[in-house]
Design an enzyme around this catalytic site. Structure first.
Site, short mmCIF file in Angstrom:
data_model
loop_
_atom_site.label_atom_id
_atom_site.label_comp_id
_atom_site.label_asym_id
_atom_site.label_seq_id
_atom_site.Cartn_x
_atom_site.Cartn_y
_atom_site.Cartn_z
CB CYS A 73 -0.98 -0.04 1.17
SG CYS A 73 -2.48 0.88 0.81
CG HIS B 185 -3.56 -3.60 3.08
ND1 HIS B 185 -2.55 -3.19 3.93
CD2 HIS B 185 -4.17 -2.47 2.65
CE1 HIS B 185 -2.56 -1.87 4.02
NE2 HIS B 185 -3.54 -1.41 3.25
CD GLU C 17 -1.40 -6.39 5.16
OE1 GLU C 17 -1.03 -6.63 3.99
OE2 GLU C 17 -1.51 -5.23 5.62
N1 GLN Z 1 -2.09 6.65 2.92
C1 GLN Z 1 -2.18 5.90 1.71
C2 GLN Z 1 -3.54 6.04 1.06
O1 GLN Z 1 -4.49 6.43 1.68
C3 GLN Z 1 -1.84 4.44 1.93
C4 GLN Z 1 -2.81 3.75 2.83
C5 GLN Z 1 -2.31 2.42 3.33
O2 GLN Z 1 -1.11 2.16 3.30
N2 GLN Z 1 -3.19 1.59 3.80
O3 GLN Z 1 -3.71 5.76 -0.10
#
Ligand code: GLN
Length: 536
Positions: free
Chosen positions: A378, A513, A515
């Site tokens: 992310c 994600h 995970e």
């Molecule tokens: N802050 C970033 C976004 O909102 C990444 C978010 C995250 O890593 N879950 O896109």
């Protein structure tokens, strides 16, 4: 008809009620039963989505895009399943539904009360989660005696009253403390806690006793008599080396006998595969060290799913994964080499906000230029794109609009509109940074042929992973990035889902994600591949 196991907690919190519930569910599941789980949170927040990680640890995202309690992650990891928004609800949600219905005239002018209206809503939600399952394990958050827990206790009591006796079982998780000055294990807190439960109208059928020392036979007997439960239903739960060992410890304690007797069934769990994996966790053949770069390092619970996913991957290659926690702000001061040099691979996890970002960028540059395996998740992918743009493409002011809303070169930007899971248009704005505009839950992506991503996932056209972010990689820079050696290896309806480097041993960034879909028995493909690369 579904059989219900209600798990309540006594004496104090953090006793491992979630792991206890998940372990019991695992035993049932490995015995061939169709099992699901439900977590009830008595707090007033509608969901934990807007809670700070300081308050709550990780926000676990379900496939259908619900932001839920982190216990749901444990459930999925243990029983190797996919849960949904239905499997977690809060007092906030219950009251929201009741009040909405009242405003719509759904109660035909009646006075709305906790009993029956709120309790009925709770029961409806419990029954909805049970549909289609042989067993539903319901974990009630908090501790007996909490004011906000009372309507839920009442719902449990009523369900027990309404269903046949052999369809509901109550398990109470308590503490048997060891007082070292006296050299004694003490049963009084458990007795009081069970008394409190009985005052509400629930007599437990089993108590699970968290303890630092083994419980002597006489003490178990004393607990059985004073709490009015069967002798074989006092289960000792000592500290385990790994949470995944708990189901086996419970089996050794004979937990299955009182459960089978109570429900009048015969169960024979097959724990062979599970046991082998646990053996790999406890007695691994080799060790791998991963630099985990993040900013909430005093709050490791906020990376729960990811640290567990690393354990799953390790279990499958028979390796212990040592996590070297690297504070991104320390990297800003001391430099990446100082902090990371002893590690086999670098991981930059998800995150929000500008703090610590420069340190993460340094860690990424270090992994890229030294041919060290890298996985960016992310924010970790977004920063890998920014680092590449700045240091390889020479776009010095490359940035994310999250950190600079006026960025001239917004490599990571805010798309105005996107389609949510149901295909409805969602509009994203800067003005509402909390809730509502995040891309949440499972979305499909297609791995590019011949990419490292495809090698990890396989040859299918589509795979699904879960999201929780607001910003996206900007396709305007796609051509320039690809020309310079960064491959866009995964896409979903024109959105960039994954990147990797052509001339690097293994450098992968994913917008999703991974995970959230890793389970002990079925590790996540990209995390497994990352760990394999680190072990090389
Ligand atoms: N802050 C970033 C976004 O909102 C990444 C978010 C995250 O890593 N879950 O896109």
């Amino acid at each position: 008809m579904t059989k219900f196991i209600f798990v309540t907690g006594g004496v104090l919190s953090s006793l491992g009620k979630g792991i206890t519930s998940a372990s019991i569910a695992t035993i049932l599941k490995q015995s061939g039963q169709k099992v699901s789980m439900l977590k009830i949170d008595p707090y007033l927040n509608v969901d934990p989505g807007t809670m700070s990680p300081l308050e709550h640890g990780e926000v676990f995202v379900t496939a259908d895009g619900a932001e839920t309690d982190l216990d749901l992650g444990n459930y999925e990891r243990f029983i190797d399943t996919t849960l949904s928004a239905q499997n977690n609800f809060t007092t906030g949600q219950v009251y929201q539904s009741v009040i909405k219905r009242e405003r719509e005239g759904g109660y035909l002018g009646k006075t709305i009360q906790v009993i029956p209206h709120v309790v009925d809503e709770i029961k409806d939600r419990i029954f909805a989660a049970a549909k289609g399952y042989e067993f539903l394990i319901v974990e009630l958050g908090g501790t007996v005696g909490d004011i906000e827990g009372l309507p839920f206790m009442e719902a449990i009591r009523e369900i027990r009253h309404e269903l046949p006796k052999t369809n509901t079982m109550n398990i109470h998780v308590t503490l048997v403390p060891y007082i070292s000055a006296a050299g004694e294990l003490k049963t009084k807190p458990t007795q009081h806690s069970v008394q409190e439960l009985r005052r509400i109208g629930i007599t437990p059928h089993m108590i699970v006793c968290r303890t630092e020392k083994p419980l002597p036979k006489e003490l178990k007997k004393k607990l059985a008599i004073s709490c009015d439960i069967d002798n074989n239903a006092v289960i000792e739960a000592g500290d385990a080396q790994s949470i995944y060992q708990v189901p086996m410890n419970f089996l050794k304690e004979g937990i299955l006998t009182p459960i089978c007797e109570h429900f009048n069934i015969n169960l024979k769990p097959n724990m062979e595969k599970w046991e082998t994996l646990v053996k790999h966790i406890i007695l691994p053949q080799e060790e791998v060290t991963i630099a985990f770069v993040g900013k909430y390092l005093d709050l490791k619970e906020s990376y729960k799913s990811l640290t567990e996913a690393l354990i799953h991957a390790g279990a499958h290659i028979n390796a212990k994964i040592n996590i070297h926690w690297c504070d991104s702000e320390r990297i800003e001061d001391a430099g990446a080499y100082e902090v990371i040099q002893t590690c086999d691979a670098v991981l930059v996890a998800g995150g929000f906000g500008h703090r610590g970002v420069e340190g993460k960028l340094k860690a990424i540059e270090y992994a890229r230029t030294n041919n060290i395996p890298y996985l960016g998740i992310c924010l970790g992918m977004q920063l890998a794109v920014i680092e590449y743009a700045r240091n390889v493409l020479g776009i010095e002011d490359a940035n994310s609009v999250e950190f600079d809303p006026e960025a001239k070169n917004p490599l990571i930007y805010l798309i105005d509109e996107f389609l949510d899971q149901s295909g409805n248009k969602q509009v994203r704005t800067h003005e509402s940074p909390m809730g509502g505009t995040m891309r949440l839950g499972e979305y499909p992506f297609t791995p590019k042929k011949g990419s490292k991503l495809q090698k990890a996932y396989g040859d299918k056209e589509t795979y699904y992973e879960r999201h929780r972010h607001r910003y996206e990689a900007n396709p305007k820079y796609k051509e320039a990035l690809e020309k310079a050696g960064m491959i866009i290896s995964g896409e979903s309806h024109g959105l960039i889902e994954a990147v990797e480097l052509k001339d690097h041993k293994w450098f992968v960034g994913v917008q999703f994600h991974p995970e959230f879909t890793s389970h002990l028995e079925t590790p996540n493909p990209i995390i497994l591949e990352f760990v394999k690369q680190a072990a090389k």
